[in-house]
Write a protein that holds these residues in place. Structure first.
Motif, PDB file in Angstrom:
ATOM      1  N   MET A   7     -15.084  -8.828 -64.243  1.00 21.16           N
ATOM      2  CA  MET A   7     -14.570  -8.560 -62.908  1.00 21.16           C
ATOM      3  C   MET A   7     -14.300  -7.047 -62.791  1.00 21.16           C
ATOM      4  N   PRO A   8     -14.790  -6.408 -61.713  1.00 16.22           N
ATOM      5  CA  PRO A   8     -14.592  -4.965 -61.570  1.00 16.22           C
ATOM      6  C   PRO A   8     -13.110  -4.634 -61.354  1.00 16.22           C
ATOM      7  N   LYS A   9     -12.742  -3.463 -61.855  1.00 14.83           N
ATOM      8  CA  LYS A   9     -11.350  -3.021 -61.708  1.00 14.83           C
ATOM      9  C   LYS A   9     -11.078  -2.733 -60.234  1.00 14.83           C
ATOM     10  N   PRO A  10      -9.969  -3.239 -59.690  1.00 18.38           N
ATOM     11  CA  PRO A  10      -9.681  -3.022 -58.262  1.00 18.38           C
ATOM     12  C   PRO A  10      -9.391  -1.542 -57.975  1.00 18.38           C
ATOM     13  N   LYS A  11      -9.796  -1.120 -56.814  1.00 17.34           N
ATOM     14  CA  LYS A  11      -9.607   0.263 -56.390  1.00 17.34           C
ATOM     15  C   LYS A  11      -8.348   0.352 -55.533  1.00 17.34           C
ATOM     16  N   TYR A  12      -7.576   1.408 -55.754  1.00 15.53           N
ATOM     17  CA  TYR A  12      -6.334   1.617 -54.995  1.00 15.53           C
ATOM     18  C   TYR A  12      -6.693   1.975 -53.552  1.00 15.53           C
ATOM     19  N   ARG A  13      -6.244   1.170 -52.626  1.00 11.36           N
ATOM     20  CA  ARG A  13      -6.617   1.324 -51.211  1.00 11.36           C
ATOM     21  C   ARG A  13      -6.052   2.584 -50.572  1.00 11.36           C
ATOM     22  N   LEU A  14      -4.906   3.050 -51.038  1.00  7.75           N
ATOM     23  CA  LEU A  14      -4.254   4.203 -50.409  1.00  7.75           C
ATOM     24  C   LEU A  14      -4.594   5.528 -51.093  1.00  7.75           C
ATOM     25  N   GLN A  15      -5.603   5.534 -51.947  1.00  2.00           N
ATOM     26  CA  GLN A  15      -5.981   6.772 -52.644  1.00  2.00           C
ATOM     27  C   GLN A  15      -6.341   7.892 -51.667  1.00  2.00           C
ATOM     28  N   PRO A  16      -7.078   7.613 -50.581  1.00  2.00           N
ATOM     29  CA  PRO A  16      -7.362   8.700 -49.619  1.00  2.00           C
ATOM     30  C   PRO A  16      -6.077   9.283 -49.004  1.00  2.00           C
ATOM     31  N   VAL A  17      -5.104   8.427 -48.743  1.00  2.00           N
ATOM     32  CA  VAL A  17      -3.827   8.903 -48.194  1.00  2.00           C
ATOM     33  C   VAL A  17      -3.119   9.775 -49.227  1.00  2.00           C
ATOM     34  N   LEU A  18      -3.131   9.327 -50.472  1.00  2.00           N
ATOM     35  CA  LEU A  18      -2.507  10.102 -51.554  1.00  2.00           C
ATOM     36  C   LEU A  18      -3.203  11.458 -51.688  1.00  2.00           C
ATOM     37  N   ASP A  19      -4.527  11.469 -51.608  1.00  2.00           N
ATOM     38  CA  ASP A  19      -5.270  12.733 -51.713  1.00  2.00           C
ATOM     39  C   ASP A  19      -4.893  13.694 -50.588  1.00  2.00           C
ATOM     40  N   VAL A  20      -4.784  13.163 -49.366  1.00  2.00           N
ATOM     41  CA  VAL A  20      -4.428  14.010 -48.212  1.00  2.00           C
ATOM     42  C   VAL A  20      -3.017  14.565 -48.388  1.00  2.00           C
ATOM     43  N   ARG A  21      -2.102  13.715 -48.813  1.00  2.00           N
ATOM     44  CA  ARG A  21      -0.714  14.180 -48.978  1.00  2.00           C
ATOM     45  C   ARG A  21      -0.592  15.166 -50.137  1.00  2.00           C
ATOM     46  N   ASP A  22      -1.360  14.948 -51.179  1.00  2.00           N
ATOM     47  CA  ASP A  22      -1.336  15.879 -52.304  1.00  2.00           C
ATOM     48  C   ASP A  22      -1.888  17.239 -51.867  1.00  2.00           C
ATOM     49  N   LYS A  23      -2.938  17.213 -51.063  1.00  2.00           N
ATOM     50  CA  LYS A  23      -3.504  18.465 -50.530  1.00  2.00           C
ATOM     51  C   LYS A  23      -2.477  19.173 -49.642  1.00  2.00           C
ATOM     52  N   ALA A  24      -1.752  18.408 -48.837  1.00  2.00           N
ATOM     53  CA  ALA A  24      -0.709  18.994 -47.983  1.00  2.00           C
ATOM     54  C   ALA A  24       0.391  19.620 -48.836  1.00  2.00           C
ATOM     55  N   LYS A  25       0.715  18.967 -49.933  1.00  2.00           N
ATOM     56  CA  LYS A  25       1.745  19.503 -50.843  1.00  2.00           C
ATOM     57  C   LYS A  25       1.264  20.818 -51.456  1.00  2.00           C
ATOM     58  N   GLN A  26       0.009  20.869 -51.874  1.00  2.00           N
ATOM     59  CA  GLN A  26      -0.536  22.098 -52.450  1.00  2.00           C
ATOM     60  C   GLN A  26      -0.560  23.222 -51.415  1.00  2.00           C
ATOM     61  N   THR A  27      -0.932  22.880 -50.193  1.00  2.00           N
ATOM     62  CA  THR A  27      -0.938  23.871 -49.112  1.00  2.00           C
ATOM     63  C   THR A  27       0.473  24.390 -48.848  1.00  2.00           C
ATOM     64  N   ALA A  28       1.445  23.483 -48.863  1.00  2.00           N
ATOM     65  CA  ALA A  28       2.843  23.886 -48.655  1.00  2.00           C
ATOM     66  C   ALA A  28       3.320  24.792 -49.791  1.00  2.00           C
ATOM     67  N   ALA A  29       2.889  24.509 -51.009  1.00  2.00           N
ATOM     68  CA  ALA A  29       3.279  25.352 -52.150  1.00  2.00           C
ATOM     69  C   ALA A  29       2.693  26.757 -52.012  1.00  2.00           C
ATOM     70  N   VAL A  30       1.459  26.841 -51.556  1.00  2.00           N
ATOM     71  CA  VAL A  30       0.829  28.147 -51.336  1.00  2.00           C
ATOM     72  C   VAL A  30       1.565  28.900 -50.226  1.00  2.00           C
TER      73      VAL A  30
END
Length: 163
Positions: A1-24
């Protein structure tokens, strides 16, 4: 059985990018604050030097006055002192303007820090959700594996009894 993919990963990626932008942005705002403070310091030093020149010129004029120097030289000294006072007033205005710029830069740093903190919290919320999801997925997988193992054991037992 294939390993399930985290559905909110795109949201996490967007928020992580926003965090990096805020740090800059925080780093940029801190650099701007440092530059504004350095400029304020330079302007204060220029004001101090102007006041020293003014004191020296005043002292020189008084010495000339005591020696009964010609009137045109005294007028020249007075004109020079007036120019120094005008320069001092201009420098005072520039120092005040720069002080306001420093206060504004400090406010921008605080605003950027607040945005960074908020972005960090948003990332933490999603990461916590992902951890919970991963634990739940592992638990479900363990239960499924246990069921399969139990079924294999039951089939083996029935086959062993049947022979």
């Amino acid at each position: 059985m294939p390993k399930p993919k985290y559905r909110l990963q795109p949201v996490l990626d967007v928020r992580d990018k926003a965090k990096q932008t805020a740090a800059v942005l925080v780093a940029t705002r801190r650099e701007q604050l440092a530059a504004a403070e350095a400029k304020l310091l330079r302007r204060r030093q220029a004001l101090s030097e102007c006041r020293q020149r003014q004191a020296i010129a005043q002292e020189k004029m008084l010495k000339e006055f005591e020696r009964a120097v010609e009137a045109h030289k005294l007028v020249t000294h007075r004109t020079h002192l007036a120019d120094l006072r005008r320069t001092e007033q201009e420098l005072i205005a520039k120092v005040e303007d720069q002080r306001r710029a420093v206060v504004g830069a400090e406010a921008e740093v605080e605003k950027a820090l607040t945005a960074l903190i908020e972005a960090s919290r948003e990332v933490q919320v999603i990461e916590k959700h992902r951890e919970t999801w991963q634990q739940r997925t592992r638990r479900e997988e363990q239960i499924r594996d246990q069921k399969i193992g139990d079924e294999i054991g039951a089939v083996t037992y029935r086959r062993g009894r049947g022979q």
